[in-house]
Motif scaffolding. Structure first.
Motif, PDB file in Angstrom:
ATOM      1  N   THR A 182       0.826  -1.217   0.000  1.00  0.00           N
ATOM      2  CA  THR A 182       0.000   0.000   0.000  1.00  0.00           C
ATOM      3  C   THR A 182       0.857   1.263   0.000  1.00  0.00           C
ATOM      4  N   TYR A 183       2.050   1.176   0.573  1.00  0.00           N
ATOM      5  CA  TYR A 183       2.952   2.331   0.562  1.00  0.00           C
ATOM      6  C   TYR A 183       3.316   2.700  -0.881  1.00  0.00           C
ATOM      7  N   VAL A 184       3.640   1.692  -1.676  1.00  0.00           N
ATOM      8  CA  VAL A 184       4.036   1.930  -3.068  1.00  0.00           C
ATOM      9  C   VAL A 184       2.833   2.334  -3.914  1.00  0.00           C
ATOM     10  N   VAL A 185       1.725   1.598  -3.781  1.00  0.00           N
ATOM     11  CA  VAL A 185       0.568   1.796  -4.652  1.00  0.00           C
ATOM     12  C   VAL A 185      -0.208   3.062  -4.317  1.00  0.00           C
ATOM     13  N   PHE A 186      -0.395   3.344  -3.035  1.00  0.00           N
ATOM     14  CA  PHE A 186      -1.252   4.459  -2.651  1.00  0.00           C
ATOM     15  C   PHE A 186      -0.497   5.700  -2.165  1.00  0.00           C
ATOM     16  N   ARG A 187       0.658   5.526  -1.531  1.00  0.00           N
ATOM     17  CA  ARG A 187       1.364   6.704  -1.025  1.00  0.00           C
ATOM     18  C   ARG A 187       2.375   7.229  -2.044  1.00  0.00           C
ATOM     19  N   LEU A 188       3.346   6.418  -2.404  1.00  0.00           N
ATOM     20  CA  LEU A 188       4.365   6.879  -3.348  1.00  0.00           C
ATOM     21  C   LEU A 188       3.754   7.232  -4.707  1.00  0.00           C
ATOM     22  N   SER A 189       2.867   6.390  -5.199  1.00  0.00           N
ATOM     23  CA  SER A 189       2.282   6.631  -6.514  1.00  0.00           C
ATOM     24  C   SER A 189       1.451   7.910  -6.535  1.00  0.00           C
ATOM     25  N   ALA A 190       0.646   8.128  -5.498  1.00  0.00           N
ATOM     26  CA  ALA A 190      -0.182   9.335  -5.445  1.00  0.00           C
ATOM     27  C   ALA A 190       0.685  10.589  -5.365  1.00  0.00           C
ATOM     28  N   GLN A 191       1.698  10.545  -4.505  1.00  0.00           N
ATOM     29  CA  GLN A 191       2.574  11.711  -4.351  1.00  0.00           C
ATOM     30  C   GLN A 191       3.338  12.020  -5.643  1.00  0.00           C
ATOM     31  N   PHE A 192       3.877  11.007  -6.260  1.00  0.00           N
ATOM     32  CA  PHE A 192       4.667  11.232  -7.469  1.00  0.00           C
ATOM     33  C   PHE A 192       3.786  11.624  -8.656  1.00  0.00           C
ATOM     34  N   TYR A 193       2.554  11.119  -8.687  1.00  0.00           N
ATOM     35  CA  TYR A 193       1.631  11.531  -9.750  1.00  0.00           C
ATOM     36  C   TYR A 193       1.307  13.011  -9.626  1.00  0.00           C
ATOM     37  N   LEU A 194       1.022  13.463  -8.405  1.00  0.00           N
ATOM     38  CA  LEU A 194       0.718  14.880  -8.192  1.00  0.00           C
ATOM     39  C   LEU A 194       1.930  15.755  -8.530  1.00  0.00           C
ATOM     40  N   THR A 195       3.111  15.281  -8.162  1.00  0.00           N
ATOM     41  CA  THR A 195       4.331  16.033  -8.484  1.00  0.00           C
ATOM     42  C   THR A 195       4.503  16.131 -10.001  1.00  0.00           C
ATOM     43  N   TYR A 196       4.299  15.024 -10.698  1.00  0.00           N
ATOM     44  CA  TYR A 196       4.405  15.010 -12.165  1.00  0.00           C
ATOM     45  C   TYR A 196       3.387  15.966 -12.785  1.00  0.00           C
ATOM     46  N   TYR A 197       2.169  15.951 -12.267  1.00  0.00           N
ATOM     47  CA  TYR A 197       1.114  16.829 -12.796  1.00  0.00           C
ATOM     48  C   TYR A 197       1.500  18.297 -12.640  1.00  0.00           C
ATOM     49  N   ILE A 198       2.035  18.632 -11.476  1.00  0.00           N
ATOM     50  CA  ILE A 198       2.429  20.023 -11.223  1.00  0.00           C
ATOM     51  C   ILE A 198       3.570  20.443 -12.138  1.00  0.00           C
ATOM     52  N   VAL A 199       4.558  19.583 -12.303  1.00  0.00           N
ATOM     53  CA  VAL A 199       5.689  19.893 -13.173  1.00  0.00           C
ATOM     54  C   VAL A 199       5.219  20.088 -14.615  1.00  0.00           C
ATOM     55  N   GLN A 200       4.333  19.222 -15.076  1.00  0.00           N
ATOM     56  CA  GLN A 200       3.854  19.289 -16.452  1.00  0.00           C
ATOM     57  C   GLN A 200       3.015  20.525 -16.724  1.00  0.00           C
ATOM     58  N   ASN A 201       2.312  21.013 -15.706  1.00  0.00           N
ATOM     59  CA  ASN A 201       1.399  22.147 -15.892  1.00  0.00           C
ATOM     60  C   ASN A 201       1.817  23.383 -15.108  1.00  0.00           C
ATOM     61  N   TYR A 210       4.715  27.232  -5.023  1.00  0.00           N
ATOM     62  CA  TYR A 210       4.539  26.781  -3.650  1.00  0.00           C
ATOM     63  C   TYR A 210       4.193  25.301  -3.611  1.00  0.00           C
ATOM     64  N   PHE A 211       3.263  24.869  -4.463  1.00  0.00           N
ATOM     65  CA  PHE A 211       2.849  23.473  -4.441  1.00  0.00           C
ATOM     66  C   PHE A 211       3.981  22.544  -4.866  1.00  0.00           C
ATOM     67  N   LEU A 212       4.814  22.998  -5.772  1.00  0.00           N
ATOM     68  CA  LEU A 212       5.948  22.171  -6.193  1.00  0.00           C
ATOM     69  C   LEU A 212       6.945  22.010  -5.054  1.00  0.00           C
ATOM     70  N   VAL A 213       7.229  23.087  -4.338  1.00  0.00           N
ATOM     71  CA  VAL A 213       8.135  23.019  -3.188  1.00  0.00           C
ATOM     72  C   VAL A 213       7.540  22.121  -2.106  1.00  0.00           C
ATOM     73  N   THR A 214       6.243  22.286  -1.860  1.00  0.00           N
ATOM     74  CA  THR A 214       5.574  21.469  -0.845  1.00  0.00           C
ATOM     75  C   THR A 214       5.648  19.992  -1.186  1.00  0.00           C
ATOM     76  N   MET A 215       5.365  19.664  -2.448  1.00  0.00           N
ATOM     77  CA  MET A 215       5.407  18.268  -2.860  1.00  0.00           C
ATOM     78  C   MET A 215       6.825  17.706  -2.781  1.00  0.00           C
ATOM     79  N   THR A 216       7.815  18.536  -3.108  1.00  0.00           N
ATOM     80  CA  THR A 216       9.201  18.082  -3.023  1.00  0.00           C
ATOM     81  C   THR A 216       9.580  17.752  -1.584  1.00  0.00           C
ATOM     82  N   LEU A 217       9.181  18.608  -0.649  1.00  0.00           N
ATOM     83  CA  LEU A 217       9.456  18.356   0.768  1.00  0.00           C
ATOM     84  C   LEU A 217       8.766  17.091   1.246  1.00  0.00           C
TER      85      LEU A 217
END
Length: 258
Positions: A182-201, A210-217
């Motif tokens: 669940t750590y990989v599927v729900f935590r890491l995947s969700a966090q990295f997907y949101l980070t990717y979305y922010i970077v792309q847009n 701010y959101f990019l810095v927050t997600m990086t932290l």
């Protein structure tokens, strides 16, 4: 829910405080449930057990709610900037209330120093969630972020079993594998997907920096914790016995963070 939405949107701050009060009531009610003897005789274990009990309620509720929202409205995963529904907005109000309650519980009970990582996490989450509630933007993104609560169920169960000294039990052994999954599927995947979305847009998103810095932290924090989790459950190091001496509380706190 549709009828409740305008009321919450007019008073988002008050709505969050009401939800925080609801979790505080849940905290009081859960104290009436029996606890393992090894937990009851230790002040820190007793506080941590009560704290985790409320966290488990939050995770079971919001994790299921978040996944259901995205399943019913798939656009939440593709338009995290502006799409939202009444159930999604209410979910963020409820979850924000929990984080306010939990931060208050940590600070007012004198455990801020030993739980500073959780407080940093709560501040980062609350800033993002409150921005969504007041601006009506990124509500869908906050819902996707709450996918991590599915993993939090197994994380909380892991810590509660450790509090009860049940690391050798079959339940703990099963849960440690489920926890990694669940750590990989729900935590890491969700966090990295949101980070990717922010970077792309990033070029057009409101408060993108701010959101990019927050997600990086937050990504840094969850990767460090994932390493500690794997090391503790799959590559344990020998440690001295935790006797009831002057360093007992410090040993227990370190023990429970691994």
């Amino acid at each position: 829910m549709e009828a409740l939405l305008p009321v919450l949107q007019r008073h988002p701050g008050l709505s969050v405080l009401v939800c925080a009060l609801m979790f505080r009531v849940a905290h009081r009610l859960l104290q009436n449930l029996p606890v393992p003897k090894v937990v009851a005789v230790d002040d820190f274990r007793s506080w941590k057990w009560r704290n985790l009990s409320v966290s488990m309620v939050h995770s079971l509720l919001t994790g299921t709610w978040a996944v259901t929202c995205v399943f019913i409205w798939p656009e939440m995963a593709t338009n995290i900037h502006s799409f939202y529904t009444a159930p999604a907005y209410i979910l963020i109000c409820i979850s924000s209330g929990y984080f306010v309650q939990d931060a208050g519980d940590i600070i007012l009970t004198g455990h801020a120093r030993g739980s500073w990582e959780f407080l940093i996490h709560h501040v980062l989450v609350l800033w993002c969630f409150l921005y969504s509630l007041y601006s009506h933007l990124y509500v869908a993104g906050a819902v996707v972020a709450l996918f991590v609560e599915v993993n939090s169920v197994t994380l909380h169960l892991r810590l509660m079993l450790k509090l009860a000294s049940q690391q050798s039990s079959p339940l703990y052994q099963i849960n440690k594998f489920l926890n990694v999954f669940t750590y990989v599927v729900f935590r890491l995947s969700a966090q990295f997907y949101l980070t990717y979305y922010i970077v792309q847009n990033y070029s057009w998103m409101d408060k993108g920096g701010y959101f990019l810095v927050t997600m990086t932290l937050m990504n840094t924090m969850i990767l460090i914790y994932f390493y500690r989790l794997l090391r503790a459950d799959f590559f344990p190091r020998s440690r001295p016995s935790m006797a009831l001496n002057g360093t007992h509380n410090n040993n227990i706190k370190k023990f429970l963070t691994e």
